[in-house]
Design an enzyme around this catalytic site. Structure first.
Site, mmCIF file in Angstrom:
data_model
loop_
_atom_site.group_PDB
_atom_site.id
_atom_site.type_symbol
_atom_site.label_atom_id
_atom_site.label_comp_id
_atom_site.label_asym_id
_atom_site.label_seq_id
_atom_site.Cartn_x
_atom_site.Cartn_y
_atom_site.Cartn_z
ATOM 1 N N GLY A 12 0.817 -1.218 0.000
ATOM 2 C CA GLY A 12 0.000 0.000 0.000
ATOM 3 C C GLY A 12 0.843 1.258 0.000
ATOM 4 N N ALA A 13 1.803 1.324 -0.938
ATOM 5 C CA ALA A 13 2.756 2.448 -0.916
ATOM 6 C C ALA A 13 2.487 3.475 -2.008
ATOM 7 C CB ALA A 13 4.184 1.913 -1.029
ATOM 8 N N ARG A 15 0.183 5.759 -1.917
ATOM 9 C CA ARG A 15 -0.268 7.036 -1.340
ATOM 10 C C ARG A 15 -0.076 7.009 0.165
ATOM 11 N NH1 ARG A 15 -6.247 6.435 -1.207
ATOM 12 N NH2 ARG A 15 -6.378 4.256 -1.792
ATOM 13 N N ASP A 63 -3.275 -7.519 -4.966
ATOM 14 C CA ASP A 63 -4.276 -7.450 -3.902
ATOM 15 C C ASP A 63 -3.789 -8.386 -2.802
ATOM 16 O OD1 ASP A 63 -6.368 -7.736 -2.185
ATOM 17 O OD2 ASP A 63 -7.854 -8.265 -3.724
ATOM 18 N N TYR A 156 -13.051 -1.286 12.854
ATOM 19 C CA TYR A 156 -11.669 -1.070 12.372
ATOM 20 C C TYR A 156 -10.694 -1.360 13.511
ATOM 21 C CZ TYR A 156 -7.664 1.886 10.933
ATOM 22 O OH TYR A 156 -6.428 2.377 10.621
ATOM 23 N N ALA A 157 -11.031 -0.882 14.711
ATOM 24 C CA ALA A 157 -10.176 -1.109 15.882
ATOM 25 C C ALA A 157 -9.966 -2.599 16.127
ATOM 26 C CB ALA A 157 -10.796 -0.460 17.120
ATOM 27 N N LYS A 160 -7.314 -3.861 13.918
ATOM 28 C CA LYS A 160 -5.986 -3.373 14.309
ATOM 29 C C LYS A 160 -5.520 -4.005 15.621
ATOM 30 C CE LYS A 160 -5.143 -0.887 10.702
ATOM 31 N NZ LYS A 160 -4.003 -1.233 9.814
HETATM 32 P P1 NAP Z 1 -4.656 5.355 2.444
HETATM 33 O O1 NAP Z 1 -4.177 6.739 2.188
HETATM 34 O O2 NAP Z 1 -6.110 5.055 2.299
HETATM 35 O O3 NAP Z 1 -3.816 4.357 1.473
HETATM 36 C C1 NAP Z 1 -4.085 2.986 1.523
HETATM 37 C C2 NAP Z 1 -3.045 2.236 0.717
HETATM 38 O O4 NAP Z 1 -3.317 0.830 0.821
HETATM 39 C C3 NAP Z 1 -3.089 2.560 -0.769
HETATM 40 O O5 NAP Z 1 -1.751 2.530 -1.260
HETATM 41 C C4 NAP Z 1 -3.902 1.406 -1.363
HETATM 42 O O6 NAP Z 1 -3.590 1.148 -2.739
HETATM 43 C C5 NAP Z 1 -3.432 0.262 -0.475
HETATM 44 N N1 NAP Z 1 -4.342 -0.887 -0.415
HETATM 45 C C6 NAP Z 1 -5.619 -0.935 0.053
HETATM 46 N N2 NAP Z 1 -6.122 -2.188 -0.059
HETATM 47 C C7 NAP Z 1 -5.124 -2.951 -0.589
HETATM 48 C C8 NAP Z 1 -5.015 -4.320 -0.931
HETATM 49 N N3 NAP Z 1 -6.041 -5.177 -0.749
HETATM 50 N N4 NAP Z 1 -3.840 -4.761 -1.460
HETATM 51 C C9 NAP Z 1 -2.794 -3.907 -1.636
HETATM 52 N N5 NAP Z 1 -2.825 -2.606 -1.316
HETATM 53 C C10 NAP Z 1 -3.979 -2.130 -0.800
HETATM 54 O O7 NAP Z 1 -4.246 4.860 3.908
HETATM 55 P P2 NAP Z 1 -3.235 5.501 4.988
HETATM 56 O O8 NAP Z 1 -3.969 6.489 5.784
HETATM 57 O O9 NAP Z 1 -1.959 5.874 4.344
HETATM 58 O O10 NAP Z 1 -3.028 4.222 5.939
HETATM 59 C C11 NAP Z 1 -1.892 3.378 5.862
HETATM 60 C C12 NAP Z 1 -1.941 2.403 7.038
HETATM 61 O O11 NAP Z 1 -1.918 3.138 8.263
HETATM 62 C C13 NAP Z 1 -3.218 1.563 7.085
HETATM 63 O O12 NAP Z 1 -2.926 0.264 7.558
HETATM 64 C C14 NAP Z 1 -4.100 2.300 8.086
HETATM 65 O O13 NAP Z 1 -5.054 1.455 8.674
HETATM 66 C C15 NAP Z 1 -3.047 2.789 9.058
HETATM 67 N N6 NAP Z 1 -3.466 3.955 9.857
HETATM 68 C C16 NAP Z 1 -3.775 5.154 9.271
HETATM 69 C C17 NAP Z 1 -4.153 6.231 10.078
HETATM 70 C C18 NAP Z 1 -4.484 7.604 9.517
HETATM 71 O O14 NAP Z 1 -4.879 8.483 10.307
HETATM 72 N N7 NAP Z 1 -4.332 7.849 8.213
HETATM 73 C C19 NAP Z 1 -4.239 6.073 11.461
HETATM 74 C C20 NAP Z 1 -3.930 4.841 12.025
HETATM 75 C C21 NAP Z 1 -3.542 3.794 11.214
HETATM 76 P P3 NAP Z 1 -4.311 1.969 -3.953
HETATM 77 O O15 NAP Z 1 -3.756 3.380 -3.892
HETATM 78 O O16 NAP Z 1 -3.875 1.263 -5.181
HETATM 79 O O17 NAP Z 1 -5.778 1.943 -3.691
#
Ligand code: NAP
Length: 258
Positions: A12-13, A15, A63, A156-157, A160
């Site tokens: 998931g890199a 974005r 995926d 979601y929690a 995690k």
């Molecule tokens: P995000 O901006 O929504 O980006 C999600 C990334 O995951 C995207 O690169 C997406 O790919 C990829 N992805 C989703 N489903 C996938 C799958 N089945 N296979 C491969 N790649 C997949 O999320 P983020 O906020 O950066 O979050 C990153 C991590 O941190 C997550 O685990 C999230 O739960 C955790 N987190 C985030 C926050 C926050 O406040 N943002 C807080 C706590 C924890 P595409 O671009 O191709 O769709």
């Protein structure tokens, strides 16, 4: 702390937080596989940015919820960039729901990526790390698992919380093989995940609330999380394992008995 000569797979890199982690690990010297599931152009741009700065990177679609695709991803990363010594299980999704809006299909889709996906990729990478007697695995959890008061993040929690449990168990299993397994639990970080599904007004109100609830007085940036991940990926961090490092600017709204 240098990662020269190492290969990192970041799921998931394309974005958000994963993007910042990929760029940071590349800056520290690692060759990086930039995984994505849908946004090819964004993932290619991340890999291109790394190569433009003199690093090595590929973008690879998979995926991670599908075990065959997860294995093919690990094989491709190792084949193109060299044996994987760093795995960052970052890919994650959120479906906000309360008991009133609970939808089993939404929960299943979330678990498929957040829990099953992490398992599939870890299985695909861990055997090679064991053979070589070295590895760094970092899993993205969330402070939601600790119990924050942000509404509609309960399910979601739960996914995690599973990530934190798997982190500690994998650390125990892989520790004798020179592999550390840790989690980073981000607070509120500015990415698509926190913006999607909210009106501009809701989003702006939430930003103010979250900044007020953090001792640092601000919300987080993806680079704040990349800093913690890079620390745990360093060769010098070999005595740190089975830990969850909270990176939330000192959030003060945890559920408590106070
Ligand atoms: P995000 O901006 O929504 O980006 C999600 C990334 O995951 C995207 O690169 C997406 O790919 C990829 N992805 C989703 N489903 C996938 C799958 N089945 N296979 C491969 N790649 C997949 O999320 P983020 O906020 O950066 O979050 C990153 C991590 O941190 C997550 O685990 C999230 O739960 C955790 N987190 C985030 C926050 C926050 O406040 N943002 C807080 C706590 C924890 P595409 O671009 O191709 O769709």
């Amino acid at each position: 702390m240098s990662l020269d000569g190492q290969t990192a797979l970041v799921t998931g890199a394309s974005r958000g937080i994963g993007r910042a982690i990929a760029v940071r690990l590349a800056r520290d010297g690692a060759a990086v596989c930039v995984n994505y599931v849908a946004r090819e152009a964004e993932a290619e741009a991340v890999a291109g940015e790394i190569r433009g700065a003199g690093g090595r990177a590929i973008a690879a679609r998979a995926d991670i919820g599908d075990p065959a695709q997860a294995r093919a991803l690990a094989d491709r990363a190792a084949g193109d960039l060299g044996p994987i010594s760093i795995l960052v299980n970052n890919a994650g999704v959120v479906f906000r729901a309360t008991l009133e809006t609970y939808d089993p299909a939404g929960m299943e889709r979330m678990r498929r990526t957040n829990v099953d996906g992490l398992l599939h990729v870890t299985c695909a990478v861990a055997s090679g790390m064991k053979e070589r007697g070295y590895g760094r695995i970092v899993n993205l959890a969330s402070i939601a698992a600790h119990g924050t008061t942000l509404p509609a993040t309960t399910l979601y929690a739960a996914t995690k919380a599973a990530v934190i449990a798997l982190t500690r168990r994998f650390a125990m299993e892989l520790g004798p093989h020179g592999i550390t397994v840790n989690a980073v639990a981000p607070g509120f970080i500015l990415t698509d995940m926190v913006r999607d599904g909210r009106t501009q007004e809701e989003y702006e109100n939430l930003l103010r609330t979250m900044a007020d609830r953090a001792m640092a007085g601000r919300v987080g940036k993806p680079e704040d999380i990349a800093q913690a991940v890079a620390f745990l990926c360093a060769p010098e961090s070999g005595f740190i394992t089975a830990q969850t490092l909270t990176v939330d600017g000192g959030r003060m709204d945890y559920i408590s008995h106070a």
